[in-house]
Write a protein that holds these residues in place. Structure first.
Motif, short mmCIF file in Angstrom:
data_model
loop_
_atom_site.label_atom_id
_atom_site.label_comp_id
_atom_site.label_asym_id
_atom_site.label_seq_id
_atom_site.Cartn_x
_atom_site.Cartn_y
_atom_site.Cartn_z
N CYS A 282 0.83 -0.97 0.09
CA CYS A 282 0.07 0.04 -0.02
C CYS A 282 0.92 1.34 0.09
O CYS A 282 2.00 1.06 0.03
N HIS A 283 0.32 2.51 0.09
CA HIS A 283 1.28 3.68 -0.06
C HIS A 283 1.98 3.86 1.29
O HIS A 283 3.16 4.17 1.35
N CYS A 284 1.53 3.38 2.60
CA CYS A 284 2.35 3.71 3.61
C CYS A 284 3.16 2.45 4.07
O CYS A 284 4.30 2.56 4.94
N GLY A 285 3.18 1.47 3.28
CA GLY A 285 4.03 0.22 3.79
C GLY A 285 3.43 -0.49 4.80
O GLY A 285 4.04 -1.74 4.85
N LYS A 286 2.29 -0.66 5.29
CA LYS A 286 1.84 -1.24 6.39
C LYS A 286 1.35 -2.71 5.94
O LYS A 286 1.23 -3.31 6.63
N VAL A 287 0.87 -2.58 4.52
CA VAL A 287 0.33 -3.76 4.02
C VAL A 287 1.33 -3.91 2.84
O VAL A 287 1.53 -3.38 1.85
N ALA A 288 1.95 -5.22 3.09
CA ALA A 288 3.15 -5.61 1.93
C ALA A 288 2.88 -6.91 1.45
O ALA A 288 2.33 -7.87 2.22
N PHE A 289 3.06 -7.19 0.27
CA PHE A 289 2.86 -8.54 -0.27
C PHE A 289 4.10 -8.96 -1.35
O PHE A 289 4.75 -8.15 -2.01
N GLU A 290 4.13 -10.13 -1.46
CA GLU A 290 4.97 -10.52 -2.82
C GLU A 290 3.86 -11.51 -3.72
O GLU A 290 2.94 -12.08 -2.91
N VAL A 291 4.05 -11.72 -4.89
CA VAL A 291 3.33 -12.28 -5.89
C VAL A 291 4.21 -12.94 -7.06
O VAL A 291 5.14 -12.31 -7.43
N GLN A 292 3.90 -14.25 -7.04
CA GLN A 292 4.82 -15.08 -7.94
C GLN A 292 3.78 -15.25 -9.27
O GLN A 292 2.97 -15.79 -9.40
N GLY A 293 4.62 -14.95 -10.72
CA GLY A 293 3.96 -15.03 -11.88
C GLY A 293 4.33 -14.47 -13.02
O GLY A 293 5.25 -13.61 -12.73
N GLU A 294 3.84 -14.43 -14.19
CA GLU A 294 4.05 -13.77 -15.19
C GLU A 294 3.18 -12.57 -15.44
O GLU A 294 2.17 -13.09 -16.00
N LEU A 295 3.40 -11.48 -15.40
CA LEU A 295 2.43 -10.31 -15.58
C LEU A 295 2.48 -9.99 -17.07
O LEU A 295 3.35 -9.43 -17.72
N GLY A 296 1.45 -10.68 -17.80
CA GLY A 296 1.28 -10.32 -19.21
C GLY A 296 0.16 -9.30 -19.56
O GLY A 296 0.41 -8.86 -20.54
N MET A 297 -0.67 -9.19 -18.67
CA MET A 297 -1.79 -8.45 -18.89
C MET A 297 -2.60 -8.28 -17.63
O MET A 297 -2.42 -8.65 -16.46
N ALA A 298 -3.15 -7.15 -17.69
CA ALA A 298 -4.02 -6.46 -16.52
C ALA A 298 -5.63 -6.15 -17.01
O ALA A 298 -5.82 -6.26 -18.13
N MET A 299 -6.39 -6.17 -16.15
CA MET A 299 -7.76 -5.79 -16.58
C MET A 299 -8.40 -4.52 -15.64
O MET A 299 -7.76 -4.48 -14.56
N ARG A 300 -9.09 -3.83 -16.29
CA ARG A 300 -9.80 -2.60 -15.63
C ARG A 300 -11.18 -3.26 -15.86
O ARG A 300 -12.07 -3.30 -16.69
N CYS A 301 -11.68 -3.12 -14.56
CA CYS A 301 -12.97 -3.59 -14.19
C CYS A 301 -13.85 -2.39 -14.06
O CYS A 301 -13.53 -1.08 -13.51
N ASN A 302 -15.13 -2.29 -14.65
CA ASN A 302 -16.04 -1.33 -14.57
C ASN A 302 -17.19 -1.45 -13.54
O ASN A 302 -18.12 -0.59 -13.51
N CYS A 303 -17.13 -2.28 -12.65
CA CYS A 303 -17.93 -2.17 -11.37
C CYS A 303 -17.88 -1.14 -10.60
O CYS A 303 -17.03 -0.34 -10.82
N SER A 304 -18.92 -1.00 -9.81
CA SER A 304 -19.12 0.30 -9.02
C SER A 304 -17.81 0.61 -8.01
O SER A 304 -17.50 1.89 -7.97
N ILE A 305 -16.95 -0.24 -7.49
CA ILE A 305 -16.01 0.06 -6.77
C ILE A 305 -14.61 0.14 -7.61
O ILE A 305 -14.02 1.15 -7.34
N CYS A 306 -14.42 -0.81 -8.37
CA CYS A 306 -13.30 -0.57 -9.29
C CYS A 306 -13.12 0.39 -10.05
O CYS A 306 -12.15 1.03 -10.25
#
Length: 115
Positions: free
Chosen positions: A7-31
């Protein structure tokens, strides 16, 4: 490839393993409001390395996705499929990953509003 993010302040941090080839933009009310670019990964490839009491959870509608956010800075670094089982997914906000050239990632539009 191993990606690190937070996150911005660093209090929530994570790692993720994989190949980042594409992402999606969702149009639901929160995303749509968050402006997140989401990378769907198997849930087991997401590893939280820092969270404490700072990781909040928000669900709405059919409550199929737990939208995770930092209670300190408000950033939404990922979401999770709340189903139990082997096909569970996580949705990483690639804007929260370190050292990723966002402009080089193909973005697909997802109609979450109709889902």
């Amino acid at each position: 490839m191993l990606y690190k993010g937070s996150c911005h302040c660093g209090k929530v941090a994570f790692e993720v393993q994989g190949e980042l080839g594409m992402a999606m933009r969702c149009n639901c009310s929160i995303c749509r409001r968050k402006g997140a670019l989401l990378w769907a990964v198997p849930h087991e490839t997401l590893n939280l390395v820092a969270w404490g009491d700072d990781l909040g959870r928000y669900t709405f509608g059919k409550a199929q996705i737990a939208h995770r956010f930092c209670r300190t800075c408000g950033m939404h670094p990922f979401a999770e499929d709340v189903s139990q089982g082997d096909e569970r997914s996580a949705y990483v906000n690639i804007n929260c990953l370190d050292d990723v050239d966002i402009a080089s990632i193909e973005v697909l539009e997802f109609d979450g509003r109709s889902a």
